[in-house]
Design a protein around this motif. Structure first.
Motif, PDB file in Angstrom:
ATOM      1  N   UNK A  66      18.055  74.191  39.874  1.00 19.99           N
ATOM      2  CA  UNK A  66      16.885  73.661  40.289  1.00 19.99           C
ATOM      3  C   UNK A  66      16.046  72.220  39.133  1.00 19.99           C
ATOM      4  N   UNK A  67      16.569  72.619  37.882  1.00 22.55           N
ATOM      5  CA  UNK A  67      16.637  71.521  36.936  1.00 22.55           C
ATOM      6  C   UNK A  67      18.000  71.101  35.866  1.00 22.55           C
ATOM      7  N   UNK A  68      18.365  69.595  36.500  1.00 17.53           N
ATOM      8  CA  UNK A  68      19.961  69.232  35.983  1.00 17.53           C
ATOM      9  C   UNK A  68      19.352  69.115  34.142  1.00 17.53           C
ATOM     10  N   UNK A  69      20.137  69.234  33.683  1.00 17.65           N
ATOM     11  CA  UNK A  69      20.905  69.166  32.471  1.00 17.65           C
ATOM     12  C   UNK A  69      20.028  67.425  32.192  1.00 17.65           C
ATOM     13  N   UNK A  70      19.757  66.374  32.898  1.00 25.50           N
ATOM     14  CA  UNK A  70      19.558  64.944  33.409  1.00 25.50           C
ATOM     15  C   UNK A  70      17.801  65.127  32.731  1.00 25.50           C
TER      16      UNK A  70
END
Length: 343
Positions: A66-70
């Motif tokens: 849902x939320x990437x490392x970036x």
């Protein structure tokens, strides 16, 4: 200064199953179905004698975050899009045209209704945007889960006959249609520490290739009509999928790096950002859902295909994949359950 209360978004737990369906179904066009969602099963009008079927699943934290490392937020719209794209690609890879789909959607209870609405819009947009004019969403299922999971089953028909993986013959030319390496580069960008606010347009476009892949849907039937001998889609990486074709057909696959490097040059913005050789994405990156096909010498290859190698006879017990004559490990690429040797 007055503090205004934060408006609470309605969730799937607030509406219940029928309420969720009331949100989703108006967003999905089922007019092409003989019987759409609402009964215990859907129905398709089938003109041919055979229906081909494929199923695939997207699972939170396995296939997407849902939320990437970036810091990039993976939109529900894009998850809906990809749930269609990866499945119609399987139909396309057999030379078929997708005609119907059912979707099973499992959600945590606190998932917002806006997320569900955006997911359905992504499904509908993929059907139209990918050119799947005959595809109708005819039903599905809703369930509660600890994480988001989407399972899509797609049906299709093959007007020009099925193209399987096992038909390649020595002397055939090997060609690809669609993107290769872009989605792999996009995945690397998304899960990197390079924060999305600092991406330029070229980098953002490559990242979008992972979120919204675009399989070349007209190319599968066109390859079948032209006389392709074998075909599959590139879902787990060029090397791994070429190895599958080689094994199924009991042949060797010989790739030419000079041609592949032309595809790699398109990924230079991602390569520069991350300091990675773009050829690694060309050879090992999956989920672009381009087509890998073989064509006999006397066949006119459709113009959107690029010849990247050739097929030769299997000399030993194992079917091999070679790049410029050098044997490569066919287990490279993506595997949900990698064995120790693959790691």
């Amino acid at each position: 200064m007055t503090n205004h209360p934060v408006k609470k978004l309605p969730t799937v737990g607030d509406l219940g199953e029928q309420g969720i369906l009331d949100v989703i179904l108006p967003l999905l066009d089922s007019s092409k179905a003989a019987l759409g969602p609402g009964d215990d099963a859907g129905a398709l009008a089938v003109s041919g004698a055979e229906v081909i079927v494929s199923v695939d699943t997207l699972v939170q934290n396995q296939d997407f975050r849902l939320v990437w490392g970036s810091g990039f937020e993976h939109k529900a719209f894009d998850i809906g899009w990809k749930s269609i794209a990866q499945n119609v690609s399987d139909i396309n890879a057999m030379g078929g045209v997708p005609t119907g789909a059912v979707i099973s959607l499992s959600l945590p209870q606190n998932t917002t209704i806006q997320w569900v609405r955006d997911f359905a819009k992504g499904v509908s947009a993929a059907v139209e945007g990918l050119g799947a004019q005959r595809l109708s969403i005819i039903g599905g299922d809703l369930g509660k889960a600890s994480e988001i999971s989407v399972t899509t089953t797609v049906f299709g028909e093959c007007e020009f006959g099925k193209i399987l993986r096992n038909g390649a013959k020595p002397g055939d030319r090997l060609a690809i249609a669609g993107r290769v390496g872009s989605a792999g580069a996009g995945l690397a960008i998304l899960d990197s520490d390079k924060q999305w606010e600092n991406w330029n347009r070229s980098v953002a476009r490559i990242a979008d290739s992972q979120c919204k892949p675009t399989p070349p849907l007209e190319s599968g039937p066109r390859a079948a009509q032209a006389g392709a001998s074998a075909m599959l889609d590139i879902s787990d990486g060029l090397i791994r999928d070429a190895s599958r074709l080689a094994k199924a057909s009991a042949v060797n696959v010989n790739l030419k790096s000079a041609v592949l490097k032309k595809f790699a040059s398109r990924l230079d913005p991602a390569a520069t950002l991350l300091g990675i050789d773009p050829m690694s994405w060309i050879l090992d990156g999956g989920e672009d859902f381009g087509l890998l096909a073989t064509f006999p010498q006397d066949v006119n290859i459709p113009e959107e295909f690029t010849v990247i190698g050739e097929i030769s006879a299997q000399a030993g017990r194992r079917a091999l994949v070679k790049v410029d004559g050098h044997i490569v490990n066919g287990s490279r690429g993506f595997d949900h359950f990698p064995v120790a040797a693959d790691r």
